[in-house]
Design a protein around this motif. Structure first.
Motif, PDB file in Angstrom:
ATOM      1  N   ASP A  86     -28.511  10.297  38.608  1.00 29.04           N
ATOM      2  CA  ASP A  86     -28.577   9.101  39.436  1.00 29.04           C
ATOM      3  C   ASP A  86     -29.284   7.966  38.701  1.00 29.04           C
ATOM      4  O   ASP A  86     -29.150   6.810  39.060  1.00 29.04           O
ATOM      5  CB  ASP A  86     -29.312   9.438  40.737  1.00 29.04           C
ATOM      6  CG  ASP A  86     -29.072   8.393  41.816  1.00 29.04           C
ATOM      7  OD1 ASP A  86     -27.905   8.059  42.048  1.00 29.04           O
ATOM      8  OD2 ASP A  86     -30.049   7.908  42.412  1.00 29.04           O
ATOM      9  N   MET A  87     -30.062   8.304  37.691  1.00 26.82           N
ATOM     10  CA  MET A  87     -30.784   7.315  36.887  1.00 26.82           C
ATOM     11  C   MET A  87     -30.759   7.775  35.434  1.00 26.82           C
ATOM     12  O   MET A  87     -31.002   8.950  35.151  1.00 26.82           O
ATOM     13  CB  MET A  87     -32.232   7.200  37.373  1.00 26.82           C
ATOM     14  CG  MET A  87     -33.102   6.250  36.539  1.00 26.82           C
ATOM     15  SD  MET A  87     -34.871   6.441  36.918  1.00 26.82           S
ATOM     16  CE  MET A  87     -35.239   7.962  36.022  1.00 26.82           C
ATOM     17  N   ILE A  88     -30.424   6.866  34.536  1.00 28.51           N
ATOM     18  CA  ILE A  88     -30.373   7.187  33.107  1.00 28.51           C
ATOM     19  C   ILE A  88     -31.221   6.162  32.359  1.00 28.51           C
ATOM     20  O   ILE A  88     -30.920   4.963  32.367  1.00 28.51           O
ATOM     21  CB  ILE A  88     -28.930   7.159  32.564  1.00 28.51           C
ATOM     22  CG1 ILE A  88     -28.020   8.083  33.381  1.00 28.51           C
ATOM     23  CG2 ILE A  88     -28.900   7.558  31.083  1.00 28.51           C
ATOM     24  CD1 ILE A  88     -26.539   7.876  33.122  1.00 28.51           C
ATOM     25  N   MET A  89     -32.289   6.631  31.738  1.00 25.62           N
ATOM     26  CA  MET A  89     -33.162   5.754  30.959  1.00 25.62           C
ATOM     27  C   MET A  89     -33.513   6.426  29.639  1.00 25.62           C
ATOM     28  O   MET A  89     -33.437   7.651  29.516  1.00 25.62           O
ATOM     29  CB  MET A  89     -34.460   5.446  31.724  1.00 25.62           C
ATOM     30  CG  MET A  89     -34.315   4.567  32.942  1.00 25.62           C
ATOM     31  SD  MET A  89     -35.940   4.238  33.711  1.00 25.62           S
ATOM     32  CE  MET A  89     -35.478   2.992  34.917  1.00 25.62           C
ATOM     33  N   ILE A  90     -33.925   5.621  28.678  1.00 28.11           N
ATOM     34  CA  ILE A  90     -34.464   6.135  27.415  1.00 28.11           C
ATOM     35  C   ILE A  90     -35.832   5.497  27.219  1.00 28.11           C
ATOM     36  O   ILE A  90     -35.965   4.274  27.181  1.00 28.11           O
ATOM     37  CB  ILE A  90     -33.570   5.789  26.211  1.00 28.11           C
ATOM     38  CG1 ILE A  90     -32.132   6.266  26.421  1.00 28.11           C
ATOM     39  CG2 ILE A  90     -34.146   6.405  24.929  1.00 28.11           C
ATOM     40  CD1 ILE A  90     -31.165   5.789  25.356  1.00 28.11           C
ATOM     41  N   ALA A  91     -36.856   6.346  27.137  1.00 25.74           N
ATOM     42  CA  ALA A  91     -38.204   5.863  26.831  1.00 25.74           C
ATOM     43  C   ALA A  91     -38.381   5.923  25.322  1.00 25.74           C
ATOM     44  O   ALA A  91     -38.195   6.976  24.714  1.00 25.74           O
ATOM     45  CB  ALA A  91     -39.245   6.726  27.534  1.00 25.74           C
ATOM     46  N   HIS A  92     -38.701   4.792  24.714  1.00 30.93           N
ATOM     47  CA  HIS A  92     -38.876   4.696  23.264  1.00 30.93           C
ATOM     48  C   HIS A  92     -40.366   4.635  22.934  1.00 30.93           C
ATOM     49  O   HIS A  92     -41.084   3.778  23.449  1.00 30.93           O
ATOM     50  CB  HIS A  92     -38.207   3.434  22.709  1.00 30.93           C
ATOM     51  CG  HIS A  92     -36.807   3.224  23.177  1.00 30.93           C
ATOM     52  ND1 HIS A  92     -35.736   3.893  22.638  1.00 30.93           N
ATOM     53  CD2 HIS A  92     -36.294   2.402  24.142  1.00 30.93           C
ATOM     54  CE1 HIS A  92     -34.620   3.494  23.242  1.00 30.93           C
ATOM     55  NE2 HIS A  92     -34.941   2.599  24.155  1.00 30.93           N
ATOM     56  N   TYR A  93     -40.815   5.535  22.069  1.00 33.07           N
ATOM     57  CA  TYR A  93     -42.226   5.567  21.671  1.00 33.07           C
ATOM     58  C   TYR A  93     -42.298   5.628  20.150  1.00 33.07           C
ATOM     59  O   TYR A  93     -41.761   6.542  19.533  1.00 33.07           O
ATOM     60  CB  TYR A  93     -42.913   6.790  22.285  1.00 33.07           C
ATOM     61  CG  TYR A  93     -44.296   7.101  21.741  1.00 33.07           C
ATOM     62  CD1 TYR A  93     -45.323   6.163  21.801  1.00 33.07           C
ATOM     63  CD2 TYR A  93     -44.574   8.346  21.179  1.00 33.07           C
ATOM     64  CE1 TYR A  93     -46.589   6.449  21.319  1.00 33.07           C
ATOM     65  CE2 TYR A  93     -45.843   8.651  20.699  1.00 33.07           C
ATOM     66  CZ  TYR A  93     -46.842   7.703  20.769  1.00 33.07           C
ATOM     67  OH  TYR A  93     -48.094   7.991  20.291  1.00 33.07           O
TER      68      TYR A  93
END
Length: 311
Positions: A86-93
């Motif tokens: 339902d939600m697609i994100m990419i956390a970049h670190y």
């Protein structure tokens, strides 16, 4: 006794108790963090029980710029393999640069899913879990993902209620009630976890999913900013414990706490965000079997994503 010998003995006598105190301090902090973490875990388990999590294969690695990318998937199904994301994100670190960024990929983005043809991107999770989603993002945008985290939305509710007992201040831009389980009136107000979740899930208006993605990024940035205050540092182990039962991830607990601590200690109150597709990087289309989709200009969106990660 020579001066050098007496001086050396004094230095040894000074350093020994200092190192002992330092060691005791380190052990105390580690013990405190573990106790707080376990309290958070037990608190959530009392509410939901100890549910078995699906184990996923995930062949991830760091990206070509040396950064760590975490695939974030939001779901109501608690790891149910028959659900779409339902939600697609990419956390970049990026540890060397000390940067934290967030990319949202709209679930109606029409892309090539390896072995399954062209479909909306959220179908990748339905067909092959986080690994197929990783392969899909790699094939279409040429970015590697090292980790994944599937977050049950109930975990978001518990996190907000634990971290912010008085709620999170949000300016609700319109009346919202359809398909979100709560009713929100317009205006500046403090929302508890249940109402804040309703706010980020609402999409029954003229802007549809575009508005929802904008609200998701707005809330993530707001919450991250408030969590980054130094007052929150002692609470982090318990907060991670509270969320842990609701998250299926291949990030180990130690790394999770370390990244969270680094974020808070660095005073990084803001997170840069990007939405895929970017402005003027798509057209609306209707496809048999998938309905309304976002037909991407892949090169334009790929370039925007890479520039966002590198800067």
């Amino acid at each position: 006794m020579r001066y050098e010998q007496r001086h050396g003995q004094k230095k040894k006598r000074f350093w020994k108790p200092f190192l002992t105190v330092l060691l005791l301090l380190f052990v105390s902090i580690a013990a405190y963090s573990y106790i707080q973490y376990r309290q958070g875990v037990n608190q959530s388990l009392e509410k939901i029980g100890n549910k078995e999590k699906v184990e996923y294969k995930f062949s991830g690695k760091k990206d070509q710029y040396g950064g760590t990318n975490i695939l974030l998937l939001g779901s109501d199904a608690r790891g149910d393999e028959n659900s779409r994301a339902d939600m697609i994100m990419i956390a970049h670190y990026n540890e060397d640069k000390g940067t934290y960024k967030l990319t949202s990929i709209m679930r109606d983005s029409y892309v090539e899913i390896p072995g399954h043809g062209k479909h909306k991107i959220n179908r990748a999770f339905l067909e092959g879990g986080p690994e197929l989603m990783r392969q899909t993002i790699k094939e279409n945008f040429d970015i590697d993902l090292q980790y994944y985290a599937i977050v049950d939305f109930e975990g978001f509710v518990q996190l907000i209620d634990e971290a912010f007992p008085e709620g999170v201040e949000i300016d609700v831009e319109k009346r919202m009630e359809k398909y979100i389980g709560v009713t929100l009136e317009p205006g500046v107000q403090r929302l508890d976890g249940k109402h804040l979740l309703g706010y980020v899930r609402f999409r029954q208006d003229a802007v549809g999913d575009f508005g929802r993605v904008e609200r998701q990024q707005k809330v993530v940035s707001k919450v991250a900013g408030e969590l980054s205050s130094i007052e929150m540092l002692p609470k982090l182990p318990k907060l991670i414990g509270v969320v842990q039962p609701f998250v299926n991830t291949n990030v180990n607990t130690g790394d999770m706490i370390s990244m969270a601590m680094d974020f808070v200690k660095g005073g990084r109150g803001t997170i840069e965000t990007l939405r895929i597709p970017v402005k003027n990087g798509y057209t609306d289309a209707r496809v048999s079997g998938d309905g309304l989709v976002l037909q991407l200009d892949l090169e334009k969106n790929k370039q925007a994503l890479h520039e966002f990660i590198q800067k």
